[in-house]
Scaffold this active site. Structure first.
Site, mmCIF file in Angstrom:
data_model
loop_
_atom_site.group_PDB
_atom_site.id
_atom_site.type_symbol
_atom_site.label_atom_id
_atom_site.label_comp_id
_atom_site.label_asym_id
_atom_site.label_seq_id
_atom_site.Cartn_x
_atom_site.Cartn_y
_atom_site.Cartn_z
ATOM 1 N N ASP A 8 2.154 -1.746 -6.940
ATOM 2 C CA ASP A 8 1.709 -1.927 -5.557
ATOM 3 C C ASP A 8 1.898 -3.395 -5.169
ATOM 4 O O ASP A 8 1.980 -4.275 -6.044
ATOM 5 C CB ASP A 8 0.242 -1.506 -5.461
ATOM 6 C CG ASP A 8 -0.387 -1.862 -4.132
ATOM 7 O OD1 ASP A 8 0.167 -1.469 -3.101
ATOM 8 O OD2 ASP A 8 -1.430 -2.554 -4.146
ATOM 9 N N ASP A 10 0.203 -5.348 -1.944
ATOM 10 C CA ASP A 10 -0.985 -6.031 -1.437
ATOM 11 C C ASP A 10 -2.201 -5.744 -2.316
ATOM 12 O O ASP A 10 -2.534 -4.594 -2.590
ATOM 13 C CB ASP A 10 -1.245 -5.620 0.010
ATOM 14 C CG ASP A 10 -0.089 -6.002 0.912
ATOM 15 O OD1 ASP A 10 0.129 -7.204 1.114
ATOM 16 O OD2 ASP A 10 0.617 -5.090 1.383
ATOM 17 N N THR A 42 4.521 0.905 -2.280
ATOM 18 C CA THR A 42 3.614 0.281 -1.323
ATOM 19 C C THR A 42 3.488 1.081 -0.035
ATOM 20 O O THR A 42 4.330 1.933 0.269
ATOM 21 C CB THR A 42 4.130 -1.138 -1.002
ATOM 22 O OG1 THR A 42 3.346 -1.721 0.041
ATOM 23 C CG2 THR A 42 5.588 -1.101 -0.560
ATOM 24 N N GLY A 43 2.450 0.773 0.720
ATOM 25 C CA GLY A 43 2.306 1.361 2.045
ATOM 26 C C GLY A 43 3.168 0.670 3.086
ATOM 27 O O GLY A 43 3.325 1.171 4.200
ATOM 28 N N LYS A 196 1.980 8.148 -2.944
ATOM 29 C CA LYS A 196 2.687 7.345 -3.938
ATOM 30 C C LYS A 196 2.909 8.108 -5.248
ATOM 31 O O LYS A 196 3.906 7.903 -5.929
ATOM 32 C CB LYS A 196 1.916 6.052 -4.219
ATOM 33 C CG LYS A 196 1.882 5.065 -3.063
ATOM 34 C CD LYS A 196 1.202 3.770 -3.499
ATOM 35 C CE LYS A 196 1.123 2.761 -2.379
ATOM 36 N NZ LYS A 196 0.547 1.475 -2.828
ATOM 37 N N ASN A 222 -4.945 4.179 -1.703
ATOM 38 C CA ASN A 222 -3.608 4.772 -1.588
ATOM 39 C C ASN A 222 -2.804 4.663 -2.877
ATOM 40 O O ASN A 222 -1.673 5.139 -2.955
ATOM 41 C CB ASN A 222 -2.831 4.171 -0.415
ATOM 42 C CG ASN A 222 -2.662 2.662 -0.522
ATOM 43 O OD1 ASN A 222 -3.447 1.967 -1.159
ATOM 44 N ND2 ASN A 222 -1.634 2.150 0.116
#
Length: 270
Positions: A8, A10, A42-43, A196, A222
């Site tokens: 990931d 952030d 990642t988002g 994810k 997430n």
């Protein structure tokens, strides 16, 4: 033996200043030197990931990225889309109509566009625009058509307002869509069963890698599904308690080079 590591961005790869430290970069390149593949998961949309891909020099034909919370898998150097899961127009319209009943900023994104369904763009959204390297585009819900291929709806508001929104989400909405609190100020709504974890499984299958040979490092809600899906799930010390609850290992926080610590302790030279 670990062959693929998903990380990931952030709260994980980068510190609170959104900087990837030299120690973290060194650990990642050590893993690559040992034959492992690294994928940022990642988002963020692709443009918001690109600076870190450039820093890490992830430009090989076998380098991939998982963006938009798993809605898209892209080959970095060519832009080839390995998998993409977009909302149908009727789904997008249903989600927008539902969210319009609440006092929230409504954003709709794919890899090319960051749409905002409001005339009042606040500074926090402008900050997100800069962070993601995407221009905000003000539209109405009538802007979208069958060719729009939007990947997610993002609801933005103060934390307490989003707490209330989450508490009022109907079972029907939760059943029909993947809904996740990605950060205190964001709730994201996507195609059902797209996250994810499913994307990481799809990529591993594409690369002919078993999930038992996959490690995942994350911190947020997430990241839950990818931590659960990976053979080795590592959660940052700054991670949420729910995600920590399914971790195989807990590493240091993102301001303590936790990703580097995870590589050194559980991934490298295993």
């Amino acid at each position: 033996m670990i062959k693929l590591v998903a990380i990931d961005i952030d709260g994980t790869l980068v510190n609170e200043e959104k900087i990837m430290t030299e120690k973290v970069k060194h650990a990642i390149h050590q893993a690559i030197d040992q034959g492992m593949k690294i994928v940022l998961c990642t988002g963020r949309p692709f443009e918001g990931i690109r600076p870190y891909l450039n820093e890490l020099n992830f430009k090989d034909e076998n380098d991939f990225v998982i963006s938009q919370n798993g809605a898209r898998i892209t080959q970095n150097s060519t832009g080839e889309v390995i998998d993409e899961q977009s909302l149908r127009l009727d789904e997008l319209q249903e989600v927008i109509s539902y969210v319009e009943n609440f006092s929230l900023d409504i954003c709709v994104l794919n890899e090319e566009h960051f749409y905002v369904l409001t005339d009042d763009i606040n500074e926090h959204l402008r900050e997100q625009s800069r962070l993601l390297n995407m221009e905000l585009e003000i539209v109405t819900s009538k802007h979208f058509d069958h060719d729009s291929c939007m990947l997610k709806v993002v609801c933005h508001a103060e934390k307490d307002i989003l707490d209330d929104f989450e508490a009022q989400l109907t079972p029907e909405m939760r059943e029909k869509y993947y809904i996740v609190r990605s950060e205190d100020f964001f709730v994201e709504i996507m195609v059902k069963n797209v996250n994810k974890g499913t994307a990481l499984t799809t990529l591993a299958d594409h690369l002919e890698i078993q999930m038992s040979e996959v490690a995942a490092i994350g911190d947020g809600e997430n990241d839950y599904e990818m931590i659960e899906a990976a053979g080795l799930g590592i959660v940052m010390d700054n991670g949420t308690e729910r995600v920590k609850g399914i971790a195989n290992e807990i590493t240091l926080s993102n301001v303590e080079d936790g990703v580097a610590h995870a590589f050194e302790k559980w991934i490298l030279n295993q």
